[in-house]
Design a protein around this motif. Structure first.
Motif, mmCIF file in Angstrom:
data_model
loop_
_atom_site.group_PDB
_atom_site.id
_atom_site.type_symbol
_atom_site.label_atom_id
_atom_site.label_comp_id
_atom_site.label_asym_id
_atom_site.label_seq_id
_atom_site.Cartn_x
_atom_site.Cartn_y
_atom_site.Cartn_z
ATOM 1 N N PHE A 128 3.632 -23.954 29.168
ATOM 2 C CA PHE A 128 4.661 -23.328 28.333
ATOM 3 C C PHE A 128 4.252 -23.325 26.860
ATOM 4 N N ARG A 129 2.984 -23.509 26.618
ATOM 5 C CA ARG A 129 2.451 -23.602 25.263
ATOM 6 C C ARG A 129 2.906 -22.436 24.380
ATOM 7 N N LYS A 130 2.853 -21.220 24.902
ATOM 8 C CA LYS A 130 3.143 -20.020 24.122
ATOM 9 C C LYS A 130 4.568 -19.497 24.329
ATOM 10 N N VAL A 131 5.426 -20.322 24.936
ATOM 11 C CA VAL A 131 6.803 -19.908 25.243
ATOM 12 C C VAL A 131 7.750 -20.428 24.166
ATOM 13 N N ARG A 132 8.703 -19.601 23.741
ATOM 14 C CA ARG A 132 9.672 -20.009 22.732
ATOM 15 C C ARG A 132 10.521 -21.172 23.223
ATOM 16 N N ALA A 133 10.691 -22.168 22.374
ATOM 17 C CA ALA A 133 11.434 -23.373 22.757
ATOM 18 C C ALA A 133 12.895 -23.075 23.057
ATOM 19 N N GLY A 134 13.416 -21.981 22.476
ATOM 20 C CA GLY A 134 14.802 -21.623 22.727
ATOM 21 C C GLY A 134 15.083 -21.230 24.160
ATOM 22 N N THR A 135 14.046 -20.925 24.936
ATOM 23 C CA THR A 135 14.222 -20.568 26.349
ATOM 24 C C THR A 135 14.108 -21.786 27.264
ATOM 25 N N PHE A 136 13.772 -22.944 26.710
ATOM 26 C CA PHE A 136 13.568 -24.152 27.517
ATOM 27 C C PHE A 136 14.908 -24.733 27.982
ATOM 28 N N SER A 137 14.863 -25.450 29.097
ATOM 29 C CA SER A 137 16.022 -26.232 29.542
ATOM 30 C C SER A 137 16.230 -27.407 28.587
ATOM 31 N N GLY A 138 17.393 -28.063 28.726
ATOM 32 C CA GLY A 138 17.667 -29.219 27.877
ATOM 33 C C GLY A 138 16.649 -30.326 28.046
ATOM 34 N N GLY A 139 16.228 -30.566 29.281
ATOM 35 C CA GLY A 139 15.245 -31.607 29.541
ATOM 36 C C GLY A 139 13.887 -31.284 28.933
ATOM 37 N N MET A 140 13.475 -30.020 29.015
ATOM 38 C CA MET A 140 12.199 -29.598 28.433
ATOM 39 C C MET A 140 12.230 -29.738 26.909
ATOM 40 N N GLN A 141 13.342 -29.343 26.295
ATOM 41 C CA GLN A 141 13.461 -29.473 24.843
ATOM 42 C C GLN A 141 13.420 -30.933 24.420
ATOM 43 N N ARG A 142 14.055 -31.781 25.212
ATOM 44 C CA ARG A 142 14.057 -33.208 24.863
ATOM 45 C C ARG A 142 12.648 -33.795 24.989
ATOM 46 N N ARG A 143 11.883 -33.362 25.989
ATOM 47 C CA ARG A 143 10.497 -33.841 26.117
ATOM 48 C C ARG A 143 9.647 -33.368 24.936
ATOM 49 N N LEU A 144 9.851 -32.115 24.526
ATOM 50 C CA LEU A 144 9.136 -31.595 23.360
ATOM 51 C C LEU A 144 9.510 -32.385 22.106
ATOM 52 N N ASN A 145 10.777 -32.698 21.989
ATOM 53 C CA ASN A 145 11.253 -33.489 20.857
ATOM 54 C C ASN A 145 10.598 -34.863 20.838
ATOM 55 N N LEU A 146 10.429 -35.450 22.021
ATOM 56 C CA LEU A 146 9.823 -36.775 22.127
ATOM 57 C C LEU A 146 8.382 -36.760 21.631
ATOM 58 N N VAL A 147 7.572 -35.818 22.111
ATOM 59 C CA VAL A 147 6.160 -35.818 21.708
ATOM 60 C C VAL A 147 5.997 -35.373 20.252
ATOM 61 N N ARG A 148 6.920 -34.561 19.747
ATOM 62 C CA ARG A 148 6.896 -34.204 18.317
ATOM 63 C C ARG A 148 7.010 -35.452 17.454
ATOM 64 N N SER A 149 7.836 -36.392 17.888
ATOM 65 C CA SER A 149 8.058 -37.602 17.097
ATOM 66 C C SER A 149 6.839 -38.520 17.084
ATOM 67 N N MET A 150 5.830 -38.184 17.890
ATOM 68 C CA MET A 150 4.652 -39.049 18.006
ATOM 69 C C MET A 150 3.367 -38.372 17.555
ATOM 70 N N MET A 151 3.465 -37.237 16.877
ATOM 71 C CA MET A 151 2.279 -36.488 16.475
ATOM 72 C C MET A 151 1.362 -37.294 15.544
ATOM 73 N N HIS A 152 1.924 -38.214 14.769
ATOM 74 C CA HIS A 152 1.136 -38.982 13.799
ATOM 75 C C HIS A 152 0.710 -40.341 14.341
ATOM 76 N N SER A 153 0.782 -40.524 15.686
ATOM 77 C CA SER A 153 0.348 -41.764 16.356
ATOM 78 C C SER A 153 1.007 -43.005 15.757
ATOM 79 N N PRO A 154 2.332 -43.094 15.799
ATOM 80 C CA PRO A 154 3.035 -44.234 15.194
ATOM 81 C C PRO A 154 2.823 -45.518 15.996
ATOM 82 N N LYS A 155 3.054 -46.650 15.338
ATOM 83 C CA LYS A 155 3.019 -47.947 16.008
ATOM 84 C C LYS A 155 4.352 -48.251 16.684
#
Length: 325
Positions: A128-155
């Motif tokens: 779903f790399r090239k798919v608009r996030a607005g078309t995602f289910s709630g669970g898919m959006q939440r997973r995207l939100n999770l990995v977004r919060s870790m882009m900078h490799s936090p401790k």
């Protein structure tokens, strides 16, 4: 394990209102630490102070040895944060959402591409790399939100009620992701009002209510506060609660607690036989109940024991602070 987060005597006031009232907390590196409590208990306020979004009225907060009042910019690079609300740009693709976040953290181009690829794989969103996030289910959006919060490799990853609004299937999927991240060495701080979530995920838990920590320990330690036997639970009409509590005490010498229309007490021995006798006595006294049954102690039972109310129905203000190590 060393402490990676420490709160000492932390107070947060908004005018005359005390949102956080002198809490102490020590979170160990590499654990999943739960902050459990109902809406308005002070969970999110505590998190916002750790993040430097609010400055505490008094007390001290250190993250990896750094004082939040003095070195918050360094601290922010150590922490990933996923809000209770799903925050993704609906008009951008999954890849574009991740790219913007990476650029905000000044991740270099080559590394950014690797981080995006890894995040899409981690969140099961590669196709779903090239798919608009607005078309995602709630669970898919939440997973995207999770990995977004870790882009900078936090401790440290702070999750503020990460499964609120998700259905059971997506909630369990999120639990699995959180466990996997923790197994890779990430310290996770989790706020939740779901008792089963805290029980399933957390190494240790602080229960917070009315801005105070009222109990602290592992899930098993907290449940032992209820007792070593089975928990009898009776659901009835509110006007029958006092009558049933008196009957349990007089006929069976059982001390009970009640929250609204629910009565609980611990039966140390012969629980099944005692349940049968209590049911017979209720019939004899012509007391109608909605349900009656036994279960092993849960965190909800702990909350009722400490506060006299359920997570959804906080009553009364007298609290006893109990800490376990």
């Amino acid at each position: 394990m060393e402490n990676i987060v420490e709160l000492k005597g932390v107070v947060m006031r908004f005018g005359d209102f005390v949102a956080v009232d002198g809490i102490d907390m020590a979170i160990k590196r590499g654990e999943i630490y739960g902050i459990l409590g109902p809406n308005g208990a002070g969970k999110t306020t505590a998190i916002n102070m750790m993040l430097g979004l609010l400055e505490q009225t008094s007390g001290k907060i250190t993250i990896s040895g750094l004082d939040t009042k003095k070195e918050i910019n360094k601290i922010k690079m150590m922490i990933g944060f996923m809000t209770q609300e799903t925050v993704v740009d609906q008009d951008l693709t999954a890849e574009e959402n991740l790219e913007i976040t990476g650029r905000l953290y000044h991740i270099e181009e080559g590394e950014l591409r690797r981080e995006i690829d890894g995040a899409l794989m981690e969140s099961d969103l590669e196709k779903f790399r090239k798919v608009r996030a607005g078309t995602f289910s709630g669970g898919m959006q939440r997973r995207l939100n999770l990995v977004r919060s870790m882009m900078h490799s936090p401790k440290i990853l702070i999750l503020d009620e990460p499964t609120t609004g998700l259905d059971v299937q997506n909630r369990v999927s999120m639990w699995k992701k959180i466990k996997e991240l923790n197994e890779k060495g990430l310290t996770v701080i989790l706020t939740t009002q779901y008792l089963e979530e805290a029980d399933a995920l957390c190494d240790r838990i602080s229960i917070i209510d009315h801005g105070k920590i009222i109990a602290h320990g592992t899930p098993a330690e907290l449940k032992r506060m209820v007792g070593s036997g089975d928990v009898l639970e009776i659901s009835t009409k509110v006007d029958q609660v006092e009558r049933i509590c008196k009957m349990l005490k007089a006929k069976f010498k059982l001390d009970s607690v009640n929250a609204s229309d629910k009565i609980t007490c611990v039966i140390e021995k012969n629980a099944t036989l005692t349940l049968s006798r209590i049911s017979a006595e209720l019939d004899k006294e012509k007391i109608q109940v909605n349900s009656i049954g036994l279960h092993l102690p849960t965190l909800d039972d702990v909350f009722i024991k400490l506060t006299g109310s359920t997570m959804r129905d906080t009553l009364g203000d007298n609290r006893k602070t109990i800490k376990m190590r």
